[in-house]
Design a protein around this motif. Structure first.
Motif, mmCIF file in Angstrom:
data_model
loop_
_atom_site.group_PDB
_atom_site.id
_atom_site.type_symbol
_atom_site.label_atom_id
_atom_site.label_comp_id
_atom_site.label_asym_id
_atom_site.label_seq_id
_atom_site.Cartn_x
_atom_site.Cartn_y
_atom_site.Cartn_z
ATOM 1 N N PHE A 195 -26.310 27.331 28.349
ATOM 2 C CA PHE A 195 -25.635 26.044 28.475
ATOM 3 C C PHE A 195 -26.334 25.170 29.512
ATOM 4 O O PHE A 195 -26.882 25.663 30.504
ATOM 5 C CB PHE A 195 -24.170 26.250 28.858
ATOM 6 C CG PHE A 195 -23.307 26.763 27.737
ATOM 7 C CD1 PHE A 195 -22.692 25.887 26.858
ATOM 8 C CD2 PHE A 195 -23.127 28.126 27.545
ATOM 9 C CE1 PHE A 195 -21.898 26.352 25.819
ATOM 10 C CE2 PHE A 195 -22.347 28.608 26.507
ATOM 11 C CZ PHE A 195 -21.732 27.711 25.640
ATOM 12 N N ARG A 196 -26.276 23.874 29.276
ATOM 13 C CA ARG A 196 -26.967 22.942 30.158
ATOM 14 C C ARG A 196 -26.443 23.016 31.590
ATOM 15 O O ARG A 196 -27.184 22.749 32.543
ATOM 16 C CB ARG A 196 -26.818 21.509 29.631
ATOM 17 C CG ARG A 196 -27.567 20.493 30.463
ATOM 18 C CD ARG A 196 -27.653 19.157 29.789
ATOM 19 N NE ARG A 196 -28.333 18.177 30.620
ATOM 20 C CZ ARG A 196 -28.649 16.955 30.206
ATOM 21 N NH1 ARG A 196 -28.332 16.565 28.975
ATOM 22 N NH2 ARG A 196 -29.274 16.121 31.011
ATOM 23 N N ASP A 197 -25.171 23.378 31.752
ATOM 24 C CA ASP A 197 -24.598 23.513 33.089
ATOM 25 C C ASP A 197 -25.441 24.424 33.973
ATOM 26 O O ASP A 197 -25.501 24.249 35.192
ATOM 27 C CB ASP A 197 -23.181 24.083 33.008
ATOM 28 C CG ASP A 197 -22.309 23.362 32.004
ATOM 29 O OD1 ASP A 197 -21.275 22.823 32.393
ATOM 30 O OD2 ASP A 197 -22.673 23.351 30.805
ATOM 31 N N ARG A 208 -29.068 22.420 24.567
ATOM 32 C CA ARG A 208 -28.746 21.664 25.779
ATOM 33 C C ARG A 208 -27.284 21.240 25.841
ATOM 34 O O ARG A 208 -26.926 20.278 26.512
ATOM 35 C CB ARG A 208 -29.660 20.439 25.883
ATOM 36 C CG ARG A 208 -31.021 20.749 26.516
ATOM 37 C CD ARG A 208 -32.004 19.638 26.300
ATOM 38 N NE ARG A 208 -32.902 19.940 25.184
ATOM 39 C CZ ARG A 208 -33.809 19.097 24.720
ATOM 40 N NH1 ARG A 208 -33.931 17.904 25.252
ATOM 41 N NH2 ARG A 208 -34.591 19.448 23.715
ATOM 42 N N ARG A 243 -23.343 21.312 26.889
ATOM 43 C CA ARG A 243 -22.558 21.668 28.063
ATOM 44 C C ARG A 243 -21.306 22.438 27.653
ATOM 45 O O ARG A 243 -20.847 22.347 26.515
ATOM 46 C CB ARG A 243 -22.154 20.415 28.838
ATOM 47 C CG ARG A 243 -23.317 19.696 29.502
ATOM 48 C CD ARG A 243 -22.821 18.572 30.403
ATOM 49 N NE ARG A 243 -23.915 17.863 31.053
ATOM 50 C CZ ARG A 243 -24.508 18.272 32.163
ATOM 51 N NH1 ARG A 243 -24.104 19.391 32.758
ATOM 52 N NH2 ARG A 243 -25.498 17.579 32.696
ATOM 53 N N ILE A 244 -20.743 23.180 28.601
ATOM 54 C CA ILE A 244 -19.540 23.964 28.323
ATOM 55 C C ILE A 244 -18.400 23.057 27.873
ATOM 56 O O ILE A 244 -17.690 23.351 26.898
ATOM 57 C CB ILE A 244 -19.132 24.784 29.560
ATOM 58 C CG1 ILE A 244 -20.199 25.829 29.883
ATOM 59 C CG2 ILE A 244 -17.785 25.471 29.325
ATOM 60 C CD1 ILE A 244 -19.977 26.577 31.183
ATOM 61 N N ASP A 245 -18.206 21.921 28.544
ATOM 62 C CA ASP A 245 -17.118 21.004 28.187
ATOM 63 C C ASP A 245 -17.269 20.437 26.778
ATOM 64 O O ASP A 245 -16.286 19.982 26.195
ATOM 65 C CB ASP A 245 -17.045 19.849 29.191
ATOM 66 C CG ASP A 245 -16.242 20.216 30.429
ATOM 67 O OD1 ASP A 245 -15.589 21.287 30.406
ATOM 68 O OD2 ASP A 245 -16.257 19.453 31.400
ATOM 69 N N GLU A 246 -18.482 20.458 26.258
ATOM 70 C CA GLU A 246 -18.719 19.935 24.917
ATOM 71 C C GLU A 246 -17.983 20.742 23.854
ATOM 72 O O GLU A 246 -17.691 20.235 22.766
ATOM 73 C CB GLU A 246 -20.221 19.949 24.631
ATOM 74 C CG GLU A 246 -20.656 19.304 23.346
ATOM 75 C CD GLU A 246 -22.166 19.365 23.184
ATOM 76 O OE1 GLU A 246 -22.625 19.900 22.154
ATOM 77 O OE2 GLU A 246 -22.879 18.885 24.096
ATOM 78 N N ARG A 252 -34.619 23.614 33.770
ATOM 79 C CA ARG A 252 -34.478 22.409 32.947
ATOM 80 C C ARG A 252 -35.797 22.078 32.244
ATOM 81 O O ARG A 252 -35.829 21.770 31.047
ATOM 82 C CB ARG A 252 -34.039 21.222 33.805
ATOM 83 C CG ARG A 252 -33.935 19.907 33.020
ATOM 84 C CD ARG A 252 -33.443 18.774 33.901
ATOM 85 N NE ARG A 252 -33.364 17.527 33.147
ATOM 86 C CZ ARG A 252 -34.378 16.694 32.955
ATOM 87 N NH1 ARG A 252 -35.574 16.995 33.476
ATOM 88 N NH2 ARG A 252 -34.237 15.593 32.261
ATOM 89 N N ASP A 291 -29.700 22.563 34.396
ATOM 90 C CA ASP A 291 -29.698 21.098 34.485
ATOM 91 C C ASP A 291 -30.659 20.549 35.519
ATOM 92 O O ASP A 291 -30.694 19.346 35.762
ATOM 93 C CB ASP A 291 -28.279 20.600 34.786
ATOM 94 C CG ASP A 291 -28.030 19.210 34.213
ATOM 95 O OD1 ASP A 291 -28.802 18.784 33.332
ATOM 96 O OD2 ASP A 291 -27.065 18.555 34.642
ATOM 97 N N CYS A 307 -25.126 31.599 30.277
ATOM 98 C CA CYS A 307 -23.718 31.677 30.663
ATOM 99 C C CYS A 307 -22.909 32.242 29.512
ATOM 100 O O CYS A 307 -23.170 31.935 28.339
ATOM 101 C CB CYS A 307 -23.204 30.279 31.019
ATOM 102 S SG CYS A 307 -21.528 30.269 31.686
#
Length: 322
Positions: free
Chosen positions: A265-267, A285, A287-290, A275, A270, A314
């Motif tokens: 994950f990008r988290d 790329r 994110r977890i929130d995505e 990166r 980054d 992750c």
């Protein structure tokens, strides 16, 4: 060495600390799984460590600048045909000797965990992920499980022999991966080397013969909505940046309860060299929130396990939401 110095629960990411969804995974069992595939431990100022780090940084820097300048060209993008070409050979067979505990270590690379640098094989990382998958399955108790991007099927082979009552399915992009898994299923019993490779005891060493292996694309999974209680992936979405949103939407669609994604994950990637490396390889790329955008609510996440020096992964457990 790791088993002597690590004796604490693995840490969740700050946003998920104290989560009731946390599976019962100990750092000691992760260390025990990884340690047989460590070639040697080093200090950060060790000449061999610094030399290998600098060599890889040079390679990443060169590829990063090429991607930055020419990444817009279709020929430079990590599209389906590129992934198939790269992995057809990798998944063409299951070489049991590769998984032999105590054997020669293939392709060692720089790894670290909790500040301990080491040269290790990614065969150890597969065992670490196996421990995490087992503990998640024990917690969730699914009846039907799908692995997206199952490669040659090694994760499913081991899980099925630990949980023979679960109906396991694997979907793989490459025909070579599916063929290797199905050919392996012709054996009467799990080979002794793989039984030893399993980091936790197996229950039925013939259960791998019942796995349903399919060939398919993660952007359009060949299953009905809600067909599986749990859908998981292990460094498979890594290859799917070009179809990231479609693949995540499909994971959510075919899951009725949970998704468990062990991905870069990008988290985690980054900034700095991770990166640059992700951009160089045109890797995942998201994110977890995505995940929330696709109906998957993250309820627990951790990156507290052995990591490659230039690609941080992750593990995220998510619940299906309407």
């Amino acid at each position: 060495m790791l088993t002597k110095i690590l004796d604490s629960p693995i840490a969740a990411l700050p946003a998920f600390t104290g989560s009731e969804a946390a599976p019962a995974i100990s750092s000691r069992e992760l260390a025990a799984a990884f340690e047989p595939f460590v070639e040697r431990y080093l200090n950060a100022d060790d000449q061999a460590w610094r030399g290998e780090i600098e060599r890889r940084q040079k390679k990443i820097r060169k590829g990063y600048f090429k991607r930055s300048l020419l990444g817009w060209l279709p020929s430079r993008q990590r599209r389906e045909e590129v992934v198939v070409q790269e992995y057809d050979r990798a998944w063409s067979k299951i070489d049991v000797s590769t998984y032999e505990v105590g054997g020669a270590l293939p392709r060692v690379a720089p790894w670290d965990w909790r500040g301990q640098p080491m040269f290790a094989s990614d065969m150890g990382a597969t065992r670490v992920r196996q421990v995490m998958l087992v503990r998640v399955l024990e917690q969730l108790r699914p009846r039907r499980v799908l692995e997206v991007g199952c490669g040659n099927g090694i994760n499913l082979m081991l899980l099925s022999c630990r949980f023979p009552d679960i109906a396991f399915t694997g979907v793989e992009l490459t025909r070579a991966g599916q063929a290797a898994a199905q050919d392996f299923q012709q054996q009467a019993e799990m080979p002794e080397a793989l039984q030893t490779y399993a980091p936790l005891p197996l229950t039925d060493t013939t259960a791998f013969r019942r796995i349903d292996f399919r060939q398919g694309n993660a952007a359009e999974l060949p299953f009905e909505a809600g067909a599986f209680d749990l859908v998981y992936s292990c460094l498979a979405l890594e290859q799917m940046e070009r179809i990231r949103h479609q693949a995540l939407a499909e994971v959510a669609r075919v899951s009725s309860r949970h998704a468990f994604l062990i991905e870069p994950f990008r988290d985690m990637n980054d900034s700095g060299w991770p990166r640059r490396n992700v951009i160089r390889r045109d890797y995942f790329r998201g994110r977890i929130d995505e995940l929330k955008d696709h109906g998957l609510l993250p309820v627990w996440a951790t990156n507290d396990f052995p990591q490659e020096a230039f690609l941080k992964v992750c593990a995220v457990l998510a619940e299906k939401r309407a």
